[in-house]
Design an enzyme around this catalytic site. Structure first.
Site, PDB file in Angstrom:
ATOM      1  N   GLU A 164     -37.533   9.739  24.745  1.00 20.82           N
ATOM      2  CA  GLU A 164     -36.947   8.598  25.472  1.00 20.82           C
ATOM      3  C   GLU A 164     -35.408   8.750  25.834  1.00 20.82           C
ATOM      4  OE1 GLU A 164     -40.841   7.771  24.142  1.00 20.82           O
ATOM      5  OE2 GLU A 164     -39.232   7.907  22.817  1.00 20.82           O
ATOM      6  N   THR A 209     -43.577  14.488  22.053  1.00 23.29           N
ATOM      7  CA  THR A 209     -42.645  13.678  21.314  1.00 23.29           C
ATOM      8  C   THR A 209     -41.788  14.620  20.537  1.00 23.29           C
ATOM      9  OG1 THR A 209     -42.741  12.301  19.145  1.00 23.29           O
ATOM     10  CG2 THR A 209     -44.598  13.259  20.017  1.00 23.29           C
ATOM     11  N   CYS A 214     -35.016  13.024  21.360  1.00 24.73           N
ATOM     12  CA  CYS A 214     -36.052  12.073  21.339  1.00 24.73           C
ATOM     13  C   CYS A 214     -36.474  11.849  23.086  1.00 24.73           C
ATOM     14  CB  CYS A 214     -35.539  10.736  20.844  1.00 24.73           C
ATOM     15  SG  CYS A 214     -36.889   9.243  21.097  1.00 24.73           S
ATOM     16  N   THR A 252     -40.448  13.592  17.436  1.00 23.49           N
ATOM     17  CA  THR A 252     -40.539  12.912  15.963  1.00 23.49           C
ATOM     18  C   THR A 252     -41.873  13.617  15.473  1.00 23.49           C
ATOM     19  OG1 THR A 252     -39.232  11.040  16.406  1.00 23.49           O
ATOM     20  CG2 THR A 252     -40.761  10.886  14.545  1.00 23.49           C
TER      21      THR A 252
END
Length: 235
Positions: A196, A83, A194, A85
Site C-alpha cells: 500500500e 503482500t 508494503c 507482510t
C-alpha cells in the site's frame, strides 16, 4: 503467455494496483488489445488481519495455502502473493508451480541499482520481525529499519488509512520525514516494503533511490510470463 496467479485481498486496494500494473506492462510489451492472463484469488482481509493481530500465523498460512492451491487448480503457472507482510508464511504456500518471492524480486532490483545499504518501510511485522529483513540480507544487503516510534507511525498509516483507501497529505509529509531519517542513518536507498505504501509516496518523496515493491513484483511476474526474464534466484 503464461498465466499469473495473484493471491490478493491484503488489502484489495493494493491488489487492484497489482492488476493494473500487470495489465499495463503486458499492453506496453505486446501492444494492440493485449492484456495479461491472470487468475485472482482475493481473501477477506478482516480474517487475515485478525490472525495477524492474534499472532496466529500458522492459521493464516493455512488460509493462504488453500488459496494458492486454488490458484494452481484454476490454471495459474506462477503464484504471486500480493503482500509483503504475509511473506512471513511463504513457506506454507507449497504448490506444483513456481512461487515468485517478493523479497527476491526486491533484492534483485536493489542490487542492480548498485545499492548495498537499504532502508525498509512496511508494516510493524515486516520492519520488526526477521523474516523479510533476513531474506534481503541473505542476498548480501544491509538493512536499516526506522526507530520504534517511526515504525508505529508507518504501521498506523497503513492500517488506519491506506488499506481503507485514505491517502492524506499529512501522512505523506510524515513518511517523507521517516524516509529522511533513514537516509540520515546511512540508507543508500529505501524499500517501500508494503504494497500500500506506493499509494502514498513515490520516488519524488525520497532523496535516494526508492524501490516500490508492488511495481517490481508485478513487472517481474509479467516478464516471466512473457518469457523475457527468469525468476530471481532464492538466496
Amino acid at each position: 503467455m503464461r498465466t499469473i496467479g495473484l493471491l490478493g485481498g491484503m488489502s484489495w486496494e493494493s491488489s487492484a494496483e497489482y492488476y493494473r500494473l500487470v495489465n499495463s506492462r503486458v499492453r506496453d510489451a505486446l501492444g494492440g488489445y493485449h492484456s495479461a492472463r491472470v487468475v485472482l484469488y482475493s481473501v477477506d482481509f478482516a480474517e487475515i488481519e485478525a490472525l495477524q493481530a492474534s499472532g496466529d500465523w500458522a492459521a493464516a498460512g493455512e488460509v493462504l495455502a488453500a488459496a494458492a492451491s486454488a490458484l494452481e487448480a484454476a490454471g495459474a503457472d506462477v503464484i504471486v502473493l500480493c503482500t509483503n507482510t504475509m511473506h512471513k508464511v511463504a513457506s506454507s504456500l507449497r504448490t506444483g508451480v513456481p512461487f515468485l518471492h517478493l523479497g527476491d524480486t526486491t533484492a534483485a532490483a536493489v542490487l542492480a541499482a548498485g545499492v548495498s545499504r537499504v532502508g525498509l518501510l512496511g508494516t510493524a511485522f515486516t520492519m520488526s520481525q526477521p523474516f523479510y529483513r533476513e531474506r534481503l540480507e541473505a542476498h548480501g544487503l544491509s538493512v536499516v529499519v526506522p526507530s520504534t516510534s517511526d515504525q508505529e507511525l508507518v504501521h498506523r498509516v497503513i492500517y488506519d488509512e491506506l488499506v481503507r483507501g485514505v491517502v492524506s497529505a499529512s501522512s505523506r509529509a510524515a513518511y517523507r520525514e521517516v524516509i529522511a531519517r533513514l537516509v540520515a542513518a546511512g540508507a543508500e536507498g529505501v524499500i517501500y516494503g508494503c504494497t500500500e505504501i506506493e499509494l502514498l509516496v513515490d520516488q519524488s518523496d525520497s532523496a535516494v533511490p526508492a524501490f516500490p515493491t508492488t511495481r517490481l513484483h508485478a513487472e517481474a511476474a509479467v516478464d516471466w510470463a512473457l518469457g523475457v526474464r527468469e525468476l530471481p534466484p532464492a538466496p
